[in-house]
Design a protein around this motif. Sequence first.
Motif, PDB file in Angstrom:
ATOM      1  N   CYS A  45     -31.441  84.775   1.495  1.00 46.59           N
ATOM      2  CA  CYS A  45     -30.563  83.601   1.512  1.00 46.59           C
ATOM      3  C   CYS A  45     -29.099  84.027   1.468  1.00 46.59           C
ATOM      4  O   CYS A  45     -28.261  83.483   2.188  1.00 46.59           O
ATOM      5  N   TYR A  76     -28.271  85.252   4.829  1.00 43.24           N
ATOM      6  CA  TYR A  76     -28.205  84.118   5.758  1.00 43.24           C
ATOM      7  C   TYR A  76     -26.843  83.423   5.661  1.00 43.24           C
ATOM      8  O   TYR A  76     -26.190  83.167   6.671  1.00 43.24           O
ATOM      9  N   ASP A  87     -32.918  83.426   9.672  1.00 41.94           N
ATOM     10  CA  ASP A  87     -33.457  82.130   9.290  1.00 41.94           C
ATOM     11  C   ASP A  87     -34.984  82.120   9.377  1.00 41.94           C
ATOM     12  O   ASP A  87     -35.665  81.557   8.518  1.00 41.94           O
ATOM     13  N   ARG A  98     -36.179  83.946   6.384  1.00 37.76           N
ATOM     14  CA  ARG A  98     -35.940  83.113   5.197  1.00 37.76           C
ATOM     15  C   ARG A  98     -37.025  82.043   5.069  1.00 37.76           C
ATOM     16  O   ARG A  98     -37.605  81.851   4.004  1.00 37.76           O
ATOM     17  N   ARG A  99     -37.327  81.372   6.170  1.00 35.54           N
ATOM     18  CA  ARG A  99     -38.371  80.342   6.144  1.00 35.54           C
ATOM     19  C   ARG A  99     -39.736  80.943   5.834  1.00 35.54           C
ATOM     20  O   ARG A  99     -40.541  80.355   5.112  1.00 35.54           O
TER      21      ARG A  99
END
Length: 154
Positions: free
Chosen positions: A92, A95, A111, A114-115
Amino acid sequence: MSEHRLASVELDPATLPPATAEIEHERRVAIFDLVEKNSFEPAGASGGPYRLKMSTQDGRLVFDVSGPDFSKAHGLSMSPLTKVIKDYIDICDSYFEVLRGTDVGKIEAIDMGRRGLHNEGAELLKARLDGKIAIDHETARRLFTLVTALYRRG
């Protein structure tokens, strides 16, 4: 018939790590999102809505759940979640750093990671609560966001 859902979430500040204003904001947003939409069914409860108070005790995350005819506390060891929480916080941070740039490909790649970590953490948390509190995938994601915000250091 009452819904099986959380109506409120409270954090015990005396037992949680100190937080900066930014982290306090993250916690408030995570609580708002969780309360706004959730599916939360403690084992043995006949119906909600429920109140959740979260604290830490002896290295465990404690979920103190109460409802119209229900009250029970569940302590979860955080050891199984520690690595995914740390990795999620790190990605994060990366990001948000990359968002300041203009490399769309890099933003999309981070991303996706991260997801993926967010889903992994949500599923792990859901498994840790299995038999204690039934939650759906989206509630697990929101709850993982809050748990991450609780362990984030300023």
